[in-house]
Every structure is written in C-alpha cells, then in structure tokens.
Design a protein around this motif. Sequence first.
Motif, PDB file in Angstrom:
ATOM      1  N   LEU A   1       0.848  -1.188   0.000  1.00 33.83           N
ATOM      2  CA  LEU A   1       0.000   0.000   0.000  1.00 33.83           C
ATOM      3  C   LEU A   1       0.882   1.236   0.000  1.00 33.83           C
ATOM      4  CD1 LEU A   1      -2.797   1.348   0.228  1.00 33.83           C
ATOM      5  CD2 LEU A   1      -2.553   1.190   2.724  1.00 33.83           C
ATOM      6  N   MET A   2       0.699   2.094  -0.992  1.00 37.23           N
ATOM      7  CA  MET A   2       1.465   3.334  -1.111  1.00 37.23           C
ATOM      8  C   MET A   2       0.626   4.492  -0.574  1.00 37.23           C
ATOM      9  SD  MET A   2       4.073   1.959  -2.767  1.00 37.23           S
ATOM     10  CE  MET A   2       5.063   3.263  -3.472  1.00 37.23           C
ATOM     11  N   LEU A   3       1.177   5.232   0.389  1.00 35.62           N
ATOM     12  CA  LEU A   3       0.509   6.394   0.972  1.00 35.62           C
ATOM     13  C   LEU A   3       1.397   7.622   0.741  1.00 35.62           C
ATOM     14  CD1 LEU A   3      -0.624   4.878   4.415  1.00 35.62           C
ATOM     15  CD2 LEU A   3      -2.018   5.165   2.353  1.00 35.62           C
ATOM     16  N   PRO A   4       1.257   8.303  -0.392  1.00 40.12           N
ATOM     17  CA  PRO A   4       2.143   9.436  -0.701  1.00 40.12           C
ATOM     18  C   PRO A   4       2.058  10.571   0.313  1.00 40.12           C
ATOM     19  CG  PRO A   4       1.008   8.683  -2.663  1.00 40.12           C
ATOM     20  CD  PRO A   4       0.360   7.985  -1.511  1.00 40.12           C
ATOM     21  N   GLY A   5       0.864  10.845   0.832  1.00 39.54           N
ATOM     22  CA  GLY A   5       0.715  11.875   1.853  1.00 39.54           C
ATOM     23  C   GLY A   5       0.735  13.286   1.312  1.00 39.54           C
ATOM     24  N   ASP A   6       1.434  14.176   2.015  1.00 39.75           N
ATOM     25  CA  ASP A   6       1.368  15.619   1.745  1.00 39.75           C
ATOM     26  C   ASP A   6       2.722  16.170   1.284  1.00 39.75           C
ATOM     27  OD1 ASP A   6      -1.247  15.456   2.879  1.00 39.75           O
ATOM     28  OD2 ASP A   6      -0.343  15.612   4.883  1.00 39.75           O
ATOM     29  N   GLY A   7       2.702  17.448   0.901  1.00 38.79           N
ATOM     30  CA  GLY A   7       3.940  18.146   0.567  1.00 38.79           C
ATOM     31  C   GLY A   7       4.728  17.448  -0.525  1.00 38.79           C
ATOM     32  N   ILE A   8       5.986  17.137  -0.217  1.00 39.94           N
ATOM     33  CA  ILE A   8       6.847  16.482  -1.207  1.00 39.94           C
ATOM     34  C   ILE A   8       6.593  14.976  -1.276  1.00 39.94           C
ATOM     35  CG2 ILE A   8       8.656  18.223  -0.965  1.00 39.94           C
ATOM     36  CD1 ILE A   8      10.207  16.199   0.768  1.00 39.94           C
TER      37      ILE A   8
ATOM     38  N   ASN B   1       5.654 -11.092  -8.182  1.00 39.21           N
ATOM     39  CA  ASN B   1       4.415 -11.333  -7.414  1.00 39.21           C
ATOM     40  C   ASN B   1       4.108 -10.162  -6.483  1.00 39.21           C
ATOM     41  OD1 ASN B   1       6.434 -11.741  -5.570  1.00 39.21           O
ATOM     42  ND2 ASN B   1       5.470 -13.517  -4.606  1.00 39.21           N
ATOM     43  N   ILE B   2       4.133  -8.939  -7.018  1.00 40.58           N
ATOM     44  CA  ILE B   2       3.833  -7.753  -6.221  1.00 40.58           C
ATOM     45  C   ILE B   2       2.612  -7.046  -6.797  1.00 40.58           C
ATOM     46  CG2 ILE B   2       4.692  -5.551  -5.347  1.00 40.58           C
ATOM     47  CD1 ILE B   2       7.520  -6.561  -5.755  1.00 40.58           C
ATOM     48  N   LYS B   3       1.697  -6.660  -5.911  1.00 33.76           N
ATOM     49  CA  LYS B   3       0.528  -5.890  -6.305  1.00 33.76           C
ATOM     50  C   LYS B   3       0.520  -4.589  -5.517  1.00 33.76           C
ATOM     51  CE  LYS B   3      -4.404  -6.464  -7.252  1.00 33.76           C
ATOM     52  NZ  LYS B   3      -5.567  -7.398  -7.156  1.00 33.76           N
ATOM     53  N   PHE B   4       0.225  -3.462  -6.208  1.00 28.14           N
ATOM     54  CA  PHE B   4       0.284  -2.144  -5.588  1.00 28.14           C
ATOM     55  C   PHE B   4      -1.110  -1.555  -5.404  1.00 28.14           C
ATOM     56  CE2 PHE B   4       3.989  -2.743  -8.334  1.00 28.14           C
ATOM     57  CZ  PHE B   4       5.010  -2.627  -7.402  1.00 28.14           C
ATOM     58  N   PHE B   5      -1.262  -0.814  -4.310  1.00 34.25           N
ATOM     59  CA  PHE B   5      -2.480  -0.051  -4.052  1.00 34.25           C
ATOM     60  C   PHE B   5      -2.074   1.349  -3.596  1.00 34.25           C
ATOM     61  CE2 PHE B   5      -3.238  -4.492  -3.154  1.00 34.25           C
ATOM     62  CZ  PHE B   5      -4.435  -4.768  -3.795  1.00 34.25           C
ATOM     63  N   PHE B   6      -2.919   2.328  -3.846  1.00 39.25           N
ATOM     64  CA  PHE B   6      -2.662   3.701  -3.400  1.00 39.25           C
ATOM     65  C   PHE B   6      -3.830   4.188  -2.559  1.00 39.25           C
ATOM     66  CE2 PHE B   6       0.312   3.353  -6.826  1.00 39.25           C
ATOM     67  CZ  PHE B   6       1.339   4.229  -6.512  1.00 39.25           C
ATOM     68  N   SER B   7      -3.528   4.991  -1.532  1.00 40.02           N
ATOM     69  CA  SER B   7      -4.577   5.567  -0.707  1.00 40.02           C
ATOM     70  C   SER B   7      -4.098   6.883  -0.100  1.00 40.02           C
ATOM     71  CB  SER B   7      -5.002   4.582   0.387  1.00 40.02           C
ATOM     72  OG  SER B   7      -6.212   4.996   0.987  1.00 40.02           O
ATOM     73  N   TYR B   8      -4.892   7.422   0.852  1.00 38.38           N
ATOM     74  CA  TYR B   8      -4.640   8.762   1.393  1.00 38.38           C
ATOM     75  C   TYR B   8      -4.389   8.716   2.889  1.00 38.38           C
ATOM     76  CZ  TYR B   8      -6.852  10.029  -3.038  1.00 38.38           C
ATOM     77  OH  TYR B   8      -7.169  10.152  -4.360  1.00 38.38           O
ATOM     78  N   ILE B   9      -3.551   9.655   3.343  1.00 43.18           N
ATOM     79  CA  ILE B   9      -3.304   9.843   4.767  1.00 43.18           C
ATOM     80  C   ILE B   9      -2.895  11.293   4.984  1.00 43.18           C
ATOM     81  CG2 ILE B   9      -0.845   9.239   4.697  1.00 43.18           C
ATOM     82  CD1 ILE B   9      -1.213   7.851   7.410  1.00 43.18           C
TER      83      ILE B   9
ATOM     84  N   LEU C   1       5.073   4.898   3.070  1.00 46.43           N
ATOM     85  CA  LEU C   1       4.555   6.238   3.347  1.00 46.43           C
ATOM     86  C   LEU C   1       5.513   7.307   2.833  1.00 46.43           C
ATOM     87  CD1 LEU C   1       2.503   8.087   4.998  1.00 46.43           C
ATOM     88  CD2 LEU C   1       4.120   7.854   6.885  1.00 46.43           C
ATOM     89  N   GLY C   2       4.929   8.392   2.293  1.00 47.85           N
ATOM     90  CA  GLY C   2       5.743   9.554   1.927  1.00 47.85           C
ATOM     91  C   GLY C   2       5.996  10.405   3.153  1.00 47.85           C
ATOM     92  N   CYS C   3       5.120  11.355   3.416  1.00 43.81           N
ATOM     93  CA  CYS C   3       5.205  12.196   4.615  1.00 43.81           C
ATOM     94  C   CYS C   3       3.869  12.926   4.773  1.00 43.81           C
ATOM     95  CB  CYS C   3       6.364  13.194   4.520  1.00 43.81           C
ATOM     96  SG  CYS C   3       6.655  13.866   2.873  1.00 43.81           S
ATOM     97  N   VAL C   4       3.635  13.449   5.967  1.00 45.08           N
ATOM     98  CA  VAL C   4       2.364  14.124   6.233  1.00 45.08           C
ATOM     99  C   VAL C   4       2.606  15.489   6.867  1.00 45.08           C
ATOM    100  CG1 VAL C   4       1.065  11.980   6.510  1.00 45.08           C
ATOM    101  CG2 VAL C   4       2.117  13.042   8.513  1.00 45.08           C
ATOM    102  N   GLY C   5       1.620  16.367   6.700  1.00 45.75           N
ATOM    103  CA  GLY C   5       1.669  17.665   7.370  1.00 45.75           C
ATOM    104  C   GLY C   5       1.901  18.827   6.431  1.00 45.75           C
ATOM    105  N   GLY C   6       1.804  20.013   6.988  1.00 46.69           N
ATOM    106  CA  GLY C   6       2.019  21.232   6.206  1.00 46.69           C
ATOM    107  C   GLY C   6       1.321  22.425   6.833  1.00 46.69           C
ATOM    108  N   TYR C   7       1.773  23.629   6.449  1.00 52.37           N
ATOM    109  CA  TYR C   7       1.221  24.863   7.031  1.00 52.37           C
ATOM    110  C   TYR C   7      -0.282  24.976   6.802  1.00 52.37           C
ATOM    111  CZ  TYR C   7       6.185  25.879   6.203  1.00 52.37           C
ATOM    112  OH  TYR C   7       7.542  25.808   6.139  1.00 52.37           O
ATOM    113  N   LYS C   8      -0.752  24.424   5.716  1.00 51.17           N
ATOM    114  CA  LYS C   8      -2.155  24.553   5.322  1.00 51.17           C
ATOM    115  C   LYS C   8      -3.115  24.113   6.417  1.00 51.17           C
ATOM    116  CE  LYS C   8      -5.379  22.833   1.799  1.00 51.17           C
ATOM    117  NZ  LYS C   8      -5.528  21.966   0.599  1.00 51.17           N
TER     118      LYS C   8
END
Length: 349
Positions: A5-12, A33-41, A69-76
């Motif tokens: 499961l790929m969670l790109p997250g926020d910012g960069i 034998n790899i399967k990918f999924f994407f979602s939000y955090i 996971l990518g990263c989370v957070g931001g001024y917004k």
Amino acid sequence: MKKILMLPGDGIGPEIIKQVFKILKNYSIIFNNIKFFFSYIGGISIDKFNSSLTKETIEQCNNCDSIFLGCVGGYKWNRNIEKPENGLLKLRKKFNFFSNIRPIKCPFKNIDMLIVRELTGGIYYGKPKGFSKQIINNIPSWYAYDTELYNEQEIIKIIKISLNLSLNRKKKICVIDKSNVLETSKLWRIVSNFLLKFYKNIKLSYLYIDFASIEIIKNFNKFDIIVTSNLFGDILSDECSLLTGSLGLLPSISINNNFLSLLEPCHGSAPDISGKNIANPIGSLLSLVLMMEYVFNDLKNSKKLYYCIYKVLSMGFGTLDMKKILNNFKLVTTEEFGDLVNHYFVLND
C-alpha cells in the motif's frame, strides 16, 4: 503475492513516492508477485474525507503486507483541529508498529549505526494530556500537560529487538535515557540489565540524553546500536542528519508482531519546496532498500539498489540540499535523480 500500500501523503510526499514507484515497478518484474495499491493519509485525507486516516485506508492496511509512506503535514492545516500528523500516529498505534529502525549510514564518511526507537508508547501516547485553565494569583492562566508512560512489556519488546540485531553487528548497544530524573528511564535500565543476562558477549552501556546528543555527533564511531524511547529517538535520529549531511538521506522501517511493516523516510513534508521538483528522494529510496531486505528477504537486490543510489551520488549528482556534501556537485531534479537510480538498477540486473 505481496501486497504493498502506497501512501504518498502531503507536501513532497507524492514526488518522492513517485521515484520509489519507478523502481518498484521494475522490481515487481524481477520478483514477479507484487501488487500495488494507493490511498490517502494526513492533510490530503482531511481535505477529501475530513479525517487524517479513514476506515477505508485502515482496511487497505489490514489487507497488505507492507505500507510505504511519503510524509504528512504542512502549514495549510495548522489551524485545523484534526492535524495531518494524527493520521500517522493513529496508523502506528492501530497496527502496533512498536519498533522503528533507523539506519544512520554513509559510506563516504564511514558511518554505520542503527537507532532503534520505541514507537507506540511514551509521551506521545501517554494519558492524561491536554490543555486546561487555572487561576494563579487571581489571573486566569492556561497550562498544558503530557504524560510519559511506559510499561515493562513495551520496553522488553524493544530491547529484545536491539539485542537480536546486535548479534549480527558489533554486539554493542547503548541505551539512551534520563534515569537521573525520569522514573520511566529507571525502568528502561532495570529491564535492559535483566535481558542482558540471556545474551552472551554483548556490551551494554548507558548515556543520558543530554550528553548523548553531543557524543553522537562528536564520536559517532563509538556507537553501533542505540535504543531509546519514542521522544528521545525522534530527536536523536533527526539530529543524526548532521552526520550524513541531510535529513533527506535517512530511511526507516517500523515493524509489528504480525509481520506488517511501515516504510518511510525520516524527513517531513517540506511544504515550502513542494511541487518544485527539488526534493531529495534518497531517504525514500533507501527505505525501499530496507523493504527489499526485511520484507522480501532479498539481500541481493537490496544491496544492488543501495549500490545504485551511492553510485549516482559518487558521480556528483544530487538535489539542491546535497550541494555542500558532494564533490564535483551536479544539480539534478527529483525526477532526474530517480531516473538515474532506476537506470543503474535496471542496467545491473
């Protein structure tokens, strides 16, 4: 079939995860034998669903073998009641990612140590916590409180992981604490001393956090495995970016008792450079190195990807934050760095 499961997250986050995905797609051809999924955090999940971690994302996590996971957070989201970082804290707690392993490694400087951080206890999760008001000298005053809390079982798990890791390294562990002040740190010392009786030829030492924060930078070669609490581990592992030259160079893997893993770079979302194609993807690429080794048990390709990353660096190619670190510096974008690593990874197959 391995499910990631790929969670790109926020910012960069989306920019660096894109570079990871380039290599993962080619790696999936090798592994077959790899399967990918994407979602939000995080913040993007708040914007879309008014929650930093939705039930749907949790369900996807339940049905995968590893989370990237990518990263989370931001001024917004600074004024939000629901913070993006809550999503990450909930994820760690929900799936009991109690152990966070952060390699501090740089072959250019002969640096090689591990920070093992307890991840689901301590002051980040202890209760009670909050804000309140009281009257002091007839003046209404706000005060805030957090609770540092550890139990014996939490400490046993993290110390045992450190001891087991040390068996394949230099058999040397340093526990970082503040036992001259904190009761929780005293318990850490009691537990670690007890467990050491079951391991032969491992050298166990202790340092107070204030002195350790200096000693790690001045005499890093004295350390091999550092084990510590949630708060101290957070601070020390970020501080160690001074050794490698950039926080963008540090990867991590978090594990639980059910063989589920969470991979993520140690840096934040860097909203000030988001969308500019200048973010350093190395922390996330090195996290992929850890995934190949620990999740896929594929030491061959793990070493190959590590070699490819440092081959590109040794040629002088780097993002803007690497300017003061590399000799014969050649500026490349996030995309270009990912393409170069991917090129050598495929070429060396």
